[in-house]
Design a protein around this motif. Sequence first.
Motif, PDB file in Angstrom:
ATOM      1  N   HIS A 129      80.645  42.154  38.999  1.00  0.00           N
ATOM      2  CA  HIS A 129      81.124  41.332  40.112  1.00  0.00           C
ATOM      3  C   HIS A 129      79.952  40.626  40.798  1.00  0.00           C
ATOM      4  O   HIS A 129      80.034  39.432  41.123  1.00  0.00           O
ATOM      5  N   ALA A 136      84.457  28.279  42.061  1.00  0.00           N
ATOM      6  CA  ALA A 136      85.563  27.551  42.671  1.00  0.00           C
ATOM      7  C   ALA A 136      85.536  26.104  42.215  1.00  0.00           C
ATOM      8  O   ALA A 136      84.483  25.573  41.865  1.00  0.00           O
ATOM      9  N   ALA A 158      82.947  32.121  37.037  1.00  0.00           N
ATOM     10  CA  ALA A 158      84.187  32.069  37.819  1.00  0.00           C
ATOM     11  C   ALA A 158      83.917  31.355  39.132  1.00  0.00           C
ATOM     12  O   ALA A 158      83.968  31.931  40.206  1.00  0.00           O
ATOM     13  N   THR A 181      86.970  40.769  48.730  1.00  0.00           N
ATOM     14  CA  THR A 181      87.182  40.707  47.288  1.00  0.00           C
ATOM     15  C   THR A 181      86.258  39.640  46.706  1.00  0.00           C
ATOM     16  O   THR A 181      85.838  38.722  47.423  1.00  0.00           O
ATOM     17  N   SER A 185      86.496  36.897  44.932  1.00  0.00           N
ATOM     18  CA  SER A 185      86.821  35.480  45.119  1.00  0.00           C
ATOM     19  C   SER A 185      86.674  35.066  46.577  1.00  0.00           C
ATOM     20  O   SER A 185      86.132  33.995  46.889  1.00  0.00           O
ATOM     21  N   LYS A 186      87.140  35.903  47.497  1.00  0.00           N
ATOM     22  CA  LYS A 186      86.997  35.597  48.920  1.00  0.00           C
ATOM     23  C   LYS A 186      85.537  35.666  49.350  1.00  0.00           C
ATOM     24  O   LYS A 186      85.083  34.891  50.202  1.00  0.00           O
ATOM     25  N   LEU A 211      82.986  34.862  47.583  1.00  0.00           N
ATOM     26  CA  LEU A 211      82.325  33.634  47.142  1.00  0.00           C
ATOM     27  C   LEU A 211      82.547  32.511  48.149  1.00  0.00           C
ATOM     28  O   LEU A 211      81.603  31.815  48.543  1.00  0.00           O
ATOM     29  N   GLU A 212      83.782  32.329  48.580  1.00  0.00           N
ATOM     30  CA  GLU A 212      84.075  31.268  49.542  1.00  0.00           C
ATOM     31  C   GLU A 212      83.325  31.493  50.852  1.00  0.00           C
ATOM     32  O   GLU A 212      82.756  30.559  51.420  1.00  0.00           O
ATOM     33  N   GLU A 266      78.572  37.780  38.529  1.00  0.00           N
ATOM     34  CA  GLU A 266      79.411  36.584  38.548  1.00  0.00           C
ATOM     35  C   GLU A 266      79.270  35.830  39.866  1.00  0.00           C
ATOM     36  O   GLU A 266      79.272  34.592  39.888  1.00  0.00           O
ATOM     37  N   LEU A 267      79.143  36.566  40.965  1.00  0.00           N
ATOM     38  CA  LEU A 267      78.905  35.905  42.252  1.00  0.00           C
ATOM     39  C   LEU A 267      77.561  35.188  42.252  1.00  0.00           C
ATOM     40  O   LEU A 267      77.436  34.078  42.786  1.00  0.00           O
TER      41      LEU A 267
END
Length: 448
Positions: free
Chosen positions: A263, A177, A175, A427, A429-430, A432-433, A266-267
């Motif tokens: 989680h 970006a 997952a 979270t 997704s955040k 990861l960024e 995936e990160l």
Amino acid sequence: MLVLRVKLPIEGTRRLYTTLYLLLLLLAVLALMGYGFIAIGVASYFLVVVALCYSYVALTSSSTTCSLTDISVDLDRGKATLKAELELGCRPTCYGLKVMLDLPSQLAVEASTYRAKVTLPESSGKLTLSIPIARRTGLHVVGPLMVVAVDPLGLLRRVTYVRETLVIKIPPEIAVAPLAKWYGIMRASSGARTLTPGQGLEYHSTRDYEPGDELRTVDWKATARIGKLFVKTFEVETPIKALLLVDALPHMFVGSPKSLFEHCAELAVALATYLLKRGDTVEVVVVSEDGVKRSGELRSITKLSNVLEFLASVRWPKMSPYTMVEPKPMGRAIEMLRNSLASVSVVVVLTSTLGSSTRLRELELLSSYSRSRGTDLLVVVPIASFFSARSSLEDALYKVLRFGIISREIHAVEAIRKLNLKVIALTPSKALERAIAELEKLRKVKVL
């Protein structure tokens, strides 16, 4: 190939015991009414039926052979299907045969369904069973795989099963970006210049010519304007050597449809993909009950499959994903990291403390080690919803548990920040960024 040969004794089903209970009531009523001969006839008829059912089950199970030729997992858009290829042989018919496979709680599609049942066709031959399972990253032990022979009335059955357990591996989802988003993050962060270190040098400044400077670096415009030799200086990035530490101790396997470990895995895959595309060096370390495992240094994006296979080999503990346990100490992992800090530029710890004072002390100790070695330390704590409810009742039951977990995590994050550690608690997704942006800030630039 695993051959199903272990047969259990023939046993009665729930339907048999229910029928027997009702029959006893009927016989008692007939006896009280004076119909003794009718009661004897009914009992004799029932015994004959049970004997025929027993013979059918015994004949069917003894003449049935079933072997497992292959087992695999198909992954498609967040879904997983367990496929088992069987070689089935039965005489005279396969009618009444079922295949059952026990699933661990984390793979069950529904919370109360831990046994998959498939009715076999009436003919022999090759058979492929497709069983929907939950996509949970890691190594799972399933089984035993059982073949059950049942009579047409469903009164008796005989189970033939494999004593050996079956092992399946499910890799984490990638997952990451989009690459365009990575470019945006790199432009917004300091020190990010090119996608590949050493290529696409950017102009930095102009200085006086010194003996030994290459002719190709001469700034001819400045030389012609001022009348003396000037050379251009350029800046180039130095690659990062990152160590990604994934916490896979039992407390990380709480949560559904994804656990804290999933989680973090995936990160780790997303960060490894990003760093390898940037030309950096990555090593993934997993801390679990089986000890400390290292993937080895990876220097090319073509080695990303090694990371997926490495994380898919993490064994799930024998516990329900709805069970909370206290974090265990990392132990040997801290000492291993202490010896490895001198050879890496940044350590990214993907974990969840759940308010554990032991884990906070370990992070503080790791921080002191990294400062003494001149290595940067980044702690990433994914904040997830933990439990998905399928009904209002489940949502009410899980709401208290969710609130307790998240509140403990937030207090732990505040304690980590007081230790002057860089921590990202968002979270997935955040997180990861933010982690990519922090890694870009750590990237050093040389002036040539």
